[in-house]
Write an enzyme that holds these catalytic residues in place. Structure first.
Site, PDB file in Angstrom:
ATOM      1  N   LEU A  42       0.790  -1.384   0.067  1.00  0.00           N
ATOM      2  CA  LEU A  42      -0.075   0.026   0.070  1.00  0.00           C
ATOM      3  C   LEU A  42       0.744   1.283  -0.056  1.00  0.00           C
ATOM      4  CD1 LEU A  42      -2.806  -1.171   2.525  1.00  0.00           C
ATOM      5  CD2 LEU A  42      -2.653  -1.422  -0.185  1.00  0.00           C
ATOM      6  N   HIS A  73      -3.580  -4.955  -9.561  1.00  0.00           N
ATOM      7  CA  HIS A  73      -4.702  -3.711  -9.094  1.00  0.00           C
ATOM      8  C   HIS A  73      -6.049  -4.261  -9.307  1.00  0.00           C
ATOM      9  CE1 HIS A  73      -5.945   0.220  -7.765  1.00  0.00           C
ATOM     10  NE2 HIS A  73      -6.916   0.073  -8.749  1.00  0.00           N
TER      11      HIS A  73
END
Length: 167
Positions: A87, A106
């Site tokens: 992240l 993603h």
């Protein structure tokens, strides 16, 4: 190829990479890099005999972070990096040291629903709120910005009536 995997969470994507590795993949995971000491991915790595390097990000200068990360990657003789639920933004000098050799998965069809904060259920909630009828997965090269690198592959997934972020 010697690979490093970067993860922040439970490690389900990391586990998928390990499972694929066991079925004849072209890479061998030599290092797991985590930004959170409590990341569940660490337990998966330890079970598989893969070294774990905790590289904390919060409150650190980017140069210091990049230097520590590059040293760990060099020590493990890493040739390719996979982001598996990581992240954090990758420092520019790390991206420069691994041109077109850092890949991310993603959970949406980029360029829509990408960028800082677009991970996990936030992505799926944004897809639902937009009224999109198709979502999916994108594999892309990583550059200096969140989710803007060259797209390598996308797999569409229909959004069905009644779907929620969990489905």
């Amino acid at each position: 190829m010697n690979a490093a995997v970067f993860a922040s969470g439970s490690g389900s994507n990391f586990q998928a990479l390990l499972d694929r590795e066991g079925r004849g993949a072209l890479w061998r995971t030599r290092l797991l890099v985590v930004d959170r000491e409590e990341a569940g991915a660490s337990a998966r790595a330890e079970k598989g005999g893969i070294p774990v390097r905790h590289v904390p990000v919060t409150g650190r200068a980017t140069g210091e972070l990049a230097e520590e990360t590059l040293a760990a990657l060099l020590e493990a003789r890493v040739e390719v990096i996979f982001l598996a639920g990581y992240l954090r933004l990758i420092p520019t000098s790390v991206v420069a040291a691994f041109p077109r050799r850092i890949l991310n998965v993603h959970p949406a069809l980029l360029p829509a629903f990408g960028g800082n904060g677009m991970w996990g259920s936030a992505v799926h909630e944004a897809v639902l709120e937009s009224g999109a009828r198709v979502t999916g997965v994108t594999v892309h090269f990583v550059d200096e910005r969140y989710d803007e690198g060259t797209i390598l592959a996308q797999w569409p997934v229909p959004v069905r009536p009644g779907d929620d972020a969990g489905t």
